[in-house]
Design a protein around this motif. Structure first.
Motif, short mmCIF file in Angstrom:
data_model
loop_
_atom_site.label_atom_id
_atom_site.label_comp_id
_atom_site.label_asym_id
_atom_site.label_seq_id
_atom_site.Cartn_x
_atom_site.Cartn_y
_atom_site.Cartn_z
N ILE A 34 54.92 38.20 -16.80
CA ILE A 34 53.98 38.33 -15.68
C ILE A 34 54.66 39.05 -14.51
CG2 ILE A 34 52.52 37.07 -14.06
CD1 ILE A 34 52.18 34.94 -16.19
N VAL A 35 55.96 38.84 -14.34
CA VAL A 35 56.70 39.58 -13.32
C VAL A 35 56.67 41.07 -13.65
CG1 VAL A 35 58.99 39.96 -12.33
CG2 VAL A 35 58.18 37.63 -12.74
N ILE A 36 56.81 41.40 -14.92
CA ILE A 36 56.77 42.80 -15.34
C ILE A 36 55.40 43.40 -15.06
CG2 ILE A 36 56.85 44.30 -17.38
CD1 ILE A 36 59.17 42.51 -18.35
N LEU A 37 54.35 42.64 -15.29
CA LEU A 37 53.00 43.11 -14.97
C LEU A 37 52.86 43.36 -13.47
CD1 LEU A 37 50.10 43.69 -15.93
CD2 LEU A 37 49.63 41.26 -15.52
N ALA A 38 53.43 42.48 -12.65
CA ALA A 38 53.38 42.68 -11.21
C ALA A 38 54.13 43.95 -10.80
CB ALA A 38 53.96 41.46 -10.49
N LEU A 39 55.25 44.23 -11.45
CA LEU A 39 55.98 45.46 -11.15
C LEU A 39 55.19 46.70 -11.54
CD1 LEU A 39 59.61 44.44 -12.16
CD2 LEU A 39 58.73 44.84 -9.86
N TYR A 40 54.48 46.64 -12.66
CA TYR A 40 53.61 47.76 -13.05
C TYR A 40 52.49 47.96 -12.03
CZ TYR A 40 55.61 48.72 -17.65
OH TYR A 40 56.43 49.10 -18.68
N MET A 41 51.93 46.87 -11.53
CA MET A 41 50.88 46.99 -10.51
C MET A 41 51.44 47.59 -9.23
SD MET A 41 48.01 46.22 -11.77
CE MET A 41 47.10 46.25 -10.25
N LEU A 42 52.66 47.24 -8.88
CA LEU A 42 53.29 47.81 -7.70
C LEU A 42 53.53 49.31 -7.89
CD1 LEU A 42 54.35 46.98 -4.94
CD2 LEU A 42 56.55 46.58 -6.00
N ALA A 43 53.94 49.72 -9.08
CA ALA A 43 54.12 51.14 -9.36
C ALA A 43 52.79 51.87 -9.29
CB ALA A 43 54.75 51.33 -10.74
N PHE A 44 51.73 51.24 -9.79
CA PHE A 44 50.39 51.84 -9.71
C PHE A 44 49.96 51.99 -8.25
CE2 PHE A 44 45.75 51.32 -9.66
CZ PHE A 44 45.40 52.45 -10.39
N SER A 45 50.27 51.00 -7.43
CA SER A 45 49.94 51.08 -6.01
C SER A 45 50.67 52.22 -5.33
CB SER A 45 50.28 49.75 -5.33
OG SER A 45 50.13 49.85 -3.95
N LEU A 46 51.96 52.39 -5.64
CA LEU A 46 52.71 53.50 -5.07
C LEU A 46 52.15 54.84 -5.51
CD1 LEU A 46 56.36 52.20 -5.39
CD2 LEU A 46 55.20 52.80 -3.28
N ALA A 47 51.75 54.93 -6.76
CA ALA A 47 51.20 56.19 -7.26
C ALA A 47 49.86 56.51 -6.60
CB ALA A 47 51.03 56.12 -8.77
N SER A 48 49.01 55.51 -6.40
CA SER A 48 47.73 55.78 -5.74
C SER A 48 47.93 56.12 -4.27
CB SER A 48 46.77 54.60 -5.91
OG SER A 48 47.31 53.43 -5.34
N GLY A 49 48.93 55.52 -3.63
CA GLY A 49 49.25 55.92 -2.26
C GLY A 49 49.76 57.35 -2.19
N ALA A 50 50.51 57.75 -3.21
CA ALA A 50 50.99 59.13 -3.27
C ALA A 50 49.83 60.10 -3.43
CB ALA A 50 51.98 59.28 -4.42
N ILE A 51 48.82 59.71 -4.19
CA ILE A 51 47.64 60.58 -4.36
C ILE A 51 46.93 60.78 -3.03
CG2 ILE A 51 45.35 60.72 -5.41
CD1 ILE A 51 46.57 59.35 -7.87
N VAL A 52 46.80 59.70 -2.25
CA VAL A 52 46.16 59.81 -0.94
C VAL A 52 46.96 60.75 -0.03
CG1 VAL A 52 45.58 58.53 1.17
CG2 VAL A 52 45.07 57.53 -1.05
N GLU A 53 48.28 60.57 -0.01
CA GLU A 53 49.10 61.42 0.84
C GLU A 53 49.09 62.87 0.37
OE1 GLU A 53 52.76 59.35 0.71
OE2 GLU A 53 52.18 57.96 2.31
N TRP A 54 49.04 63.08 -0.94
CA TRP A 54 48.99 64.45 -1.47
C TRP A 54 47.70 65.15 -1.02
CZ3 TRP A 54 52.44 67.36 -4.14
CH2 TRP A 54 51.97 68.54 -4.71
N ASN A 55 46.58 64.42 -1.08
CA ASN A 55 45.31 65.01 -0.67
C ASN A 55 45.23 65.23 0.83
OD1 ASN A 55 44.16 65.24 -3.23
ND2 ASN A 55 43.52 63.12 -3.21
N MET A 56 46.04 64.51 1.60
CA MET A 56 46.07 64.69 3.06
C MET A 56 47.15 65.69 3.47
SD MET A 56 45.38 60.72 4.16
CE MET A 56 45.95 60.96 5.80
N ASN A 57 47.68 66.45 2.50
CA ASN A 57 48.68 67.50 2.70
C ASN A 57 49.98 66.99 3.30
OD1 ASN A 57 47.06 69.54 1.64
ND2 ASN A 57 46.01 69.82 3.60
N GLN A 58 50.37 65.79 2.93
CA GLN A 58 51.67 65.23 3.30
C GLN A 58 52.53 65.21 2.03
OE1 GLN A 58 50.82 61.40 4.96
NE2 GLN A 58 49.93 62.27 6.82
#
Length: 83
Positions: A34-58
């Motif tokens: 379950i800890v590993i699942l939480a780490l995957y969710m955290l990685a997914f969160s970082l990736a989706s934040g990166a998508i937002v920043e990429w679309n905002m030209n950062q």
């Protein structure tokens, strides 16, 4: 007026909240998978934040967050194969 990337921002926040809830549950119960699942969710969160920043030209911040997400994903996958 809604933010044009509100869906991605909500997705990031939901992923963080799910990671926190799963992480707390894993700490209470002591399940490593379950800890590993939480780490995957955290990685997914970082990736989706990166998508937002990429679309905002950062692109610098987006690249940094996407690299963090990839490294966290690789590290977590490595942990699975070491079990």
């Amino acid at each position: 007026m809604r933010h044009p990337y509100e869906k991605f921002i909500r997705l990031e926040l939901i992923a963080i909240l799910v990671a926190v809830v799963i992480g707390l549950f894993a700490l209470i119960k002591g399940f490593l998978l379950i800890v590993i699942l939480a780490l995957y969710m955290l990685a997914f969160s970082l990736a989706s934040g990166a998508i937002v920043e990429w679309n905002m030209n950062q692109t610098n911040q987006a690249g940094k967050h996407f690299l963090q997400a990839i490294l966290l994903f690789i590290f977590t996958t490595y942990m699975i194969f070491q079990l």
